[in-house]
Design a protein around this motif. Structure first.
Motif, PDB file in Angstrom:
ATOM      1  N   GLY A  11       0.816  -1.208   0.000  1.00 37.98           N
ATOM      2  CA  GLY A  11       0.000   0.000   0.000  1.00 37.98           C
ATOM      3  C   GLY A  11       0.847   1.254   0.000  1.00 37.98           C
ATOM      4  N   LYS A  12       0.177   2.368   0.323  1.00 44.71           N
ATOM      5  CA  LYS A  12       0.831   3.671   0.352  1.00 44.71           C
ATOM      6  C   LYS A  12       0.380   4.458   1.577  1.00 44.71           C
ATOM      7  N   VAL A  13       1.193   5.432   1.947  1.00 52.30           N
ATOM      8  CA  VAL A  13       0.805   6.382   2.984  1.00 52.30           C
ATOM      9  C   VAL A  13      -0.266   7.275   2.368  1.00 52.30           C
ATOM     10  N   ILE A  14      -1.444   7.343   3.022  1.00 49.42           N
ATOM     11  CA  ILE A  14      -2.521   8.179   2.476  1.00 49.42           C
ATOM     12  C   ILE A  14      -2.801   9.415   3.331  1.00 49.42           C
ATOM     13  N   ARG A  15      -2.302   9.407   4.559  1.00 52.27           N
ATOM     14  CA  ARG A  15      -2.469  10.588   5.410  1.00 52.27           C
ATOM     15  C   ARG A  15      -1.431  10.560   6.521  1.00 52.27           C
ATOM     16  N   ILE A  16      -0.901  11.740   6.821  1.00 53.10           N
ATOM     17  CA  ILE A  16       0.028  11.890   7.943  1.00 53.10           C
ATOM     18  C   ILE A  16      -0.723  12.653   9.024  1.00 53.10           C
ATOM     19  N   ILE A  17      -0.930  12.003  10.160  1.00 52.15           N
ATOM     20  CA  ILE A  17      -1.659  12.637  11.259  1.00 52.15           C
ATOM     21  C   ILE A  17      -0.726  13.573  12.029  1.00 52.15           C
ATOM     22  N   ASP A  18       0.436  13.064  12.394  1.00 54.96           N
ATOM     23  CA  ASP A  18       1.483  13.860  13.029  1.00 54.96           C
ATOM     24  C   ASP A  18       2.789  13.099  12.883  1.00 54.96           C
ATOM     25  N   ASP A  19       3.829  13.503  13.595  1.00 58.02           N
ATOM     26  CA  ASP A  19       5.134  12.853  13.416  1.00 58.02           C
ATOM     27  C   ASP A  19       5.273  11.524  14.159  1.00 58.02           C
ATOM     28  N   THR A  20       4.150  10.996  14.662  1.00 60.84           N
ATOM     29  CA  THR A  20       4.164   9.682  15.303  1.00 60.84           C
ATOM     30  C   THR A  20       3.099   8.740  14.746  1.00 60.84           C
ATOM     31  N   GLU A  21       2.221   9.245  13.868  1.00 57.38           N
ATOM     32  CA  GLU A  21       1.063   8.449  13.449  1.00 57.38           C
ATOM     33  C   GLU A  21       0.690   8.750  11.994  1.00 57.38           C
ATOM     34  N   ILE A  22       0.479   7.661  11.218  1.00 53.72           N
ATOM     35  CA  ILE A  22       0.083   7.795   9.817  1.00 53.72           C
ATOM     36  C   ILE A  22      -1.053   6.827   9.497  1.00 53.72           C
ATOM     37  N   ILE A  23      -1.680   7.035   8.346  1.00 51.03           N
ATOM     38  CA  ILE A  23      -2.707   6.126   7.855  1.00 51.03           C
ATOM     39  C   ILE A  23      -2.242   5.584   6.504  1.00 51.03           C
ATOM     40  N   ILE A  24      -2.393   4.258   6.325  1.00 52.69           N
ATOM     41  CA  ILE A  24      -2.025   3.625   5.059  1.00 52.69           C
ATOM     42  C   ILE A  24      -3.246   2.931   4.465  1.00 52.69           C
ATOM     43  N   ASN A  25      -3.234   2.734   3.147  1.00 49.86           N
ATOM     44  CA  ASN A  25      -4.384   2.136   2.474  1.00 49.86           C
ATOM     45  C   ASN A  25      -4.280   0.615   2.357  1.00 49.86           C
ATOM     46  N   ALA A  26      -3.879  -0.021   3.439  1.00 47.46           N
ATOM     47  CA  ALA A  26      -3.866  -1.484   3.549  1.00 47.46           C
ATOM     48  C   ALA A  26      -4.668  -1.839   4.792  1.00 47.46           C
ATOM     49  N   GLY A  27      -5.686  -2.682   4.622  1.00 52.49           N
ATOM     50  CA  GLY A  27      -6.585  -2.981   5.726  1.00 52.49           C
ATOM     51  C   GLY A  27      -6.390  -4.347   6.341  1.00 52.49           C
ATOM     52  N   GLU A  28      -7.434  -4.790   7.035  1.00 52.92           N
ATOM     53  CA  GLU A  28      -7.376  -6.009   7.838  1.00 52.92           C
ATOM     54  C   GLU A  28      -7.196  -7.287   7.029  1.00 52.92           C
ATOM     55  N   ASP A  29      -7.385  -7.236   5.720  1.00 53.11           N
ATOM     56  CA  ASP A  29      -7.137  -8.420   4.900  1.00 53.11           C
ATOM     57  C   ASP A  29      -5.638  -8.667   4.714  1.00 53.11           C
ATOM     58  N   ILE A  30      -4.814  -7.650   5.000  1.00 52.61           N
ATOM     59  CA  ILE A  30      -3.362  -7.759   4.835  1.00 52.61           C
ATOM     60  C   ILE A  30      -2.624  -7.640   6.168  1.00 52.61           C
ATOM     61  N   LEU A  31      -3.139  -6.798   7.055  1.00 53.10           N
ATOM     62  CA  LEU A  31      -2.443  -6.484   8.309  1.00 53.10           C
ATOM     63  C   LEU A  31      -3.304  -6.789   9.531  1.00 53.10           C
ATOM     64  N   THR A  32      -2.633  -7.033  10.654  1.00 55.00           N
ATOM     65  CA  THR A  32      -3.312  -7.177  11.937  1.00 55.00           C
ATOM     66  C   THR A  32      -2.622  -6.262  12.936  1.00 55.00           C
ATOM     67  N   VAL A  33      -3.326  -5.917  13.999  1.00 58.16           N
ATOM     68  CA  VAL A  33      -2.762  -5.066  15.042  1.00 58.16           C
ATOM     69  C   VAL A  33      -1.486  -5.718  15.577  1.00 58.16           C
ATOM     70  N   GLY A  34      -0.428  -4.935  15.684  1.00 64.78           N
ATOM     71  CA  GLY A  34       0.861  -5.433  16.166  1.00 64.78           C
ATOM     72  C   GLY A  34       1.855  -5.706  15.052  1.00 64.78           C
ATOM     73  N   ASP A  35       1.370  -5.851  13.806  1.00 69.09           N
ATOM     74  CA  ASP A  35       2.301  -6.033  12.679  1.00 69.09           C
ATOM     75  C   ASP A  35       3.197  -4.811  12.543  1.00 69.09           C
ATOM     76  N   LYS A  36       4.372  -5.026  12.001  1.00 70.25           N
ATOM     77  CA  LYS A  36       5.293  -3.923  11.700  1.00 70.25           C
ATOM     78  C   LYS A  36       5.254  -3.669  10.199  1.00 70.25           C
ATOM     79  N   ILE A  37       5.294  -2.388   9.838  1.00 67.60           N
ATOM     80  CA  ILE A  37       5.372  -2.008   8.432  1.00 67.60           C
ATOM     81  C   ILE A  37       6.579  -1.087   8.240  1.00 67.60           C
ATOM     82  N   THR A  38       7.080  -1.061   7.022  1.00 67.48           N
ATOM     83  CA  THR A  38       8.179  -0.165   6.681  1.00 67.48           C
ATOM     84  C   THR A  38       7.727   0.748   5.563  1.00 67.48           C
TER      85      THR A  38
END
Length: 131
Positions: A11-38
């Motif tokens: 996926g891609k970064v779709i929104r930057i909330i602040d310098d500690t939190e972002i939103i990406i366009n990959a959902g629960e079909d690909i990721l689960t809480v606790g997964d790490k992304i780069t």
């Protein structure tokens, strides 16, 4: 995504909330809480000595943890930072501080740096892969 950015791109970064939190366009079909992304950027094409395309240089910008997933997007956060309190209570600590990499002897005439625009800043549109 895979066709254009390679098999690791989810996926891609779709929104930057602040310098500690972002939103990406990959959902629960690909990721689960606790997964790490780069979050990463693609640089120059890497070719073998015989001219064969080996892929593209990837520059990792940041690693975050998935905090929340929905059907269509995920919210990811940076790691918490702890330090020793002034009262002497130990919460979590590390005495190691990264200062750089050890250098190797190279032929400087063969050095060919890779150019990546904004390689040190996370931006909307940056690519995401699972860590």
């Amino acid at each position: 995504m895979e066709e254009k950015y390679g098999p690791q791109c989810i996926g891609k970064v779709i929104r930057i909330i602040d310098d500690t939190e972002i939103i990406i366009n990959a959902g629960e079909d690909i990721l689960t809480v606790g997964d790490k992304i780069t979050i990463y950027a693609i640089g120059d094409e890497i070719t073998d000595l015989d001219g064969t395309n080996l892929g593209y240089y990837e520059c990792d910008k940041a690693t975050l943890t998935v905090a929340t997933t929905t059907q269509h997007y995920s919210i990811c956060k940076t790691e918490k930072i702890y330090k020793k309190s002034t009262l002497g209570v130990i919460t979590n600590f590390s005495t190691d501080v990264f200062i750089g990499y050890e250098h190797i002897s190279i032929d400087q005439e063969q050095a060919k740096p890779i150019s990546i625009k904004n390689k040190d800043k996370v931006q909307v549109g940056d690519l995401v892969k699972k860590y």
